[in-house]
Motif scaffolding. Structure first.
Motif: not given
Lengths: 254, 73
Positions: B58-59, B62-63, B65-66, B69, B73
């Motif tokens: 999952e990490a 999330l890398f 997905l980070m 993000f 933004f």
């Protein structure tokens, strides 16, 4: 009126009582308040269960069972992963890290609260200090032979030239990945919750027949909250497991 | 305006990395089920390793997905 800013706005640090001394900024922010709450909870869990002369009760009440089961979990983790005679010396470190990150993650789940570990600087501080500590332990125990960490046993000389830089880069990447894993999980989870709640909010203030549909994002939010709770527990566990594995690597050179 | 459009495009494209992570955690829990079918000593070690493997995979998700993000933004 409430203005809907971006979903990353919940991670802002807002000074509540600003105290600046020239270049030094010691203001009381919302982070400070949450840290105080977290410290209070940690102290409450470990100290308030004791009887008057400072001992835990023999017949435990429910909260003491929780603390004792966390103790047993971390003890089995440390003694299983670190194959060394002095494995139990590292138990306070792993227990402190696990318990701290667990309480930080769990207090971040309360609405309108602030998750400390969703800031990279917090997780990177913990991870980097543990990494430097592990390096010092390894250097103290093995001296100059510490660089044999980068050369797995039984490789030929030509393969060794290729393998050592790769091992070195992966060694440097360890604390970075440890901190980014915790940070990304926390931040992405909270941002996801905020986005879905933003949908629900936009549907509430919409016109006409769309008002009833605002229950759908709220119903989706409930299992997502459960997932977030699971992630909070799992990520703190994984953090401490990986710290004990790195300690094992440092103490017994592979 | 071009920057905002390019930001949204980049954020959308960088979620492609989550596909590999999805395969990965499906594989982990599939092998957990197979291993449990062979030898039902589930509660001791296998479930703990499965949760550990899930968190590590999952990490990676999330890398990716980070990065999304960070671009957005």
């Amino acid at each position: 009126n409430i203005i809907m800013l971006s979903p990353l706005e919940q991670f802002q640090v807002i000074p509540v009582i600003p105290l600046r001394f020239g270049a030094i900024d010691l203001s009381i922010t919302n982070v400070t308040i949450i840290m105080g709450v977290m410290l209070f909870i940690v102290v409450l869990f470990t100290q308030a269960l004791k009887s008057k002369d400072g001992t835990y009760k023999i017949i435990p009440n429910s909260w003491q069972i929780v603390v004792e089961s966390i103790y047993k979990l971390i003890l089995s983790l440390v003694t299983d992963n670190i194959q060394s005679k002095e494995a139990q010396r590292f138990f306070p470190l792993v227990f402190t890290v696990f318990f701290g990150i667990l309480i930080i993650n769990l207090t971040g789940l309360v609405p309108y609260s602030f998750t400390l570990t969703s800031h990279l600087i917090v997780t990177f501080a913990v991870s980097l200090s543990v990494f430097i500590g592990i390096n010092i332990i390894c250097a103290r125990k093995h001296g100059m032979k510490m660089f044999s960490l980068f050369l797995p046993p039984g490789t030929s000389i030509g393969l060794a030239f290729l393998l050592v830089p790769i091992e070195f880069i992966s060694y440097i990447f360890k604390p970075i990945s440890l901190s980014i894993r915790l940070f990304a999980n926390m931040m992405a989870g909270h941002t996801l919750l905020k986005v879905i709640a933003g949908f629900a909010f936009a549907l509430v203030t919409a016109s006409g027949g769309l008002f009833i549909v605002h229950l759908v994002p709220l119903l989706i939010l409930i299992p997502l909250f459960g997932l977030e709770l699971g992630v909070a527990l799992i990520q703190s566990f994984v953090f401490s497991v990986l710290i004990s594995i790195y300690l094992n690597d440092a103490l017994n050179l592979h | 305006i071009m920057l905002a459009a390019a930001q949204k495009l980049g954020a959308g494209l960088s979620t492609f990395g989550l596909a590999g992570a999805g395969v990965g955690i499906g594989f982990i829990f599939g092998s957990l089920i197979l291993g449990t079918a062979r030898n039902p000593s589930l509660k001791d070690d296998m479930f703990r390793y499965a949760i550990l493997g899930f968190a590590l995979t999952e990490a990676i998700a999330l890398f990716a997905l980070m990065i999304a993000f960070l671009i957005l933004f």
